[in-house]
Enzyme design. Sequence first.
Site, PDB file in Angstrom:
ATOM      1  N   ASP A   1     -11.821   2.750   3.934  1.00  0.00           N
ATOM      2  CA  ASP A   1     -12.163   1.330   3.749  1.00  0.00           C
ATOM      3  C   ASP A   1     -13.677   1.134   3.666  1.00  0.00           C
ATOM      4  OD1 ASP A   1     -10.359  -0.632   3.255  1.00  0.00           O
ATOM      5  OD2 ASP A   1      -9.869  -1.059   5.352  1.00  0.00           O
TER       6      ASP A   1
ATOM      7  N   LYS B   1       0.841  -1.208   0.000  1.00  0.00           N
ATOM      8  CA  LYS B   1       0.000   0.000   0.000  1.00  0.00           C
ATOM      9  C   LYS B   1       0.870   1.249   0.000  1.00  0.00           C
ATOM     10  CE  LYS B   1      -3.533  -2.312   2.437  1.00  0.00           C
ATOM     11  NZ  LYS B   1      -3.789  -2.797   3.781  1.00  0.00           N
TER      12      LYS B   1
ATOM     13  N   GLN C   1      -5.268  -2.097   9.499  1.00  0.00           N
ATOM     14  CA  GLN C   1      -4.942  -3.395   8.898  1.00  0.00           C
ATOM     15  C   GLN C   1      -5.547  -4.516   9.743  1.00  0.00           C
ATOM     16  OE1 GLN C   1      -3.154  -3.837   6.001  1.00  0.00           O
ATOM     17  NE2 GLN C   1      -3.452  -6.038   6.147  1.00  0.00           N
TER      18      GLN C   1
END
Length: 386
Positions: A213, A146, A190
Amino acid sequence: MASPSSMTTTSSTTSKLVFSGCSTSSSSSSSSSRRFLPLTTATTSSKCRAFHFHRRFNPLRHVHLRPCKNPTTVFSQTINRPSFIAAAMATEASAKVIDGKRVAKEIREEVAAGVSKMKEALGVVPGLAVILVGDRKDSATYVRNKKKACEDAGIKSFEACLPKDTAEEEVLKHISSFNNDPAVHGILVQLPLPSHINEQNVLNAVCIEKDVDGFHPLNIGRLAMRDREPLFVPCTPKGCIELLHRYGVVIKGKRAVVIGRSNIVGMPAALLLQREDATVSVVHSRTKNPEEFTREADIIISAVGQANMVKGSWIKPGAVIIDVGINPVEDSESPRGYRLVGDVCYDEARQIASAITPVPGGVGPMTIAMLLSNTLISAKRIHNFN
Ligand code: NDP
């Protein structure tokens, strides 16, 4: 459960064999795939067996394509627009290959252009913060990927890498600090988190305006409601719909089946399809005779995590298949001892469907591209920049 933008795996030491490959896929279908899609040669074969890894692999391998000869009626005129990417046409198999890797690259370039435009106009650089708790190798790899993707797009990366015994309170403090940092426009936690940390508490703490997200209950709630707009849509399902759009697949009025109903893929994918005016059925582990549903579907999105579960006989001729599943199967010819396949028996599906995403190289690369896109959207919204 892991975030789509935080796809995770466990080491092979935790793996066990659970599933055999496409039952009706003979050696001839394997050999045909060898001829026409050399990099997906071993995608299915009767000898392949799946490992039951904890999950998540990032499919980044490339698929060679040939130009499409016969677009079917499920494709709209947008198929001819410049951004449309020519798809594959193999001789025995009629399905186009929906090339997620190429679409993702295109999106990443678009994001990079948007980022530099914003920087030029406002002097503002979009920023993405990632919180990583623990020392899982796979999570660390995804965080690294990422970071690299952010760098390539000109997005600034922020990181909080915390030891695995970090208290929940401490994690929440980091989230709060990123929530208040004007240089941060997107926050991603994460997953999975260590078991002593309550995932819901942590995800709920991310402020909705930075929830790139799209997992905050308010964002999901808005996605589910008519006439409401979520600020962010979860990356993997958003990537699935983006692939359909970029390949000119008509969704409105079509029958769609989503296999899987997880919070991160299946459920939001079904909501998105419904928002696009498809008639949607959701199939899950308790569904009896799932093939009766899938055989009626013009569009199938499969997000299960079972290698080669969807057979050719489950598919309506001409259907479009988006295969989210990433499953390792034993492969003695691979240096790693395994290779990745989807939920859909690819060789069989290629002969029945009109278009299909490969695994790897389909949905996988779209997830990070959508994360970057969501981060740019967030920065633009916060700074009121169009
Ligand atoms: P989950 O394990 O959270 O959910 C799996 C879903 O599949 C559940 O809803 C489950 O039903 C359903 N299911 C399980 N077995 C069956 C069955 N035999 N028939 C029908 N439905 C079944 O997984 P995720 O949604 O997180 O991920 C799904 C797959 O997608 C995985 O392979 C994962 O690696 C991949 N993935 C890929 C990403 C990408 O970027 N390409 C990102 C995220 C995931 P029930 O609800 O009844 O238990």
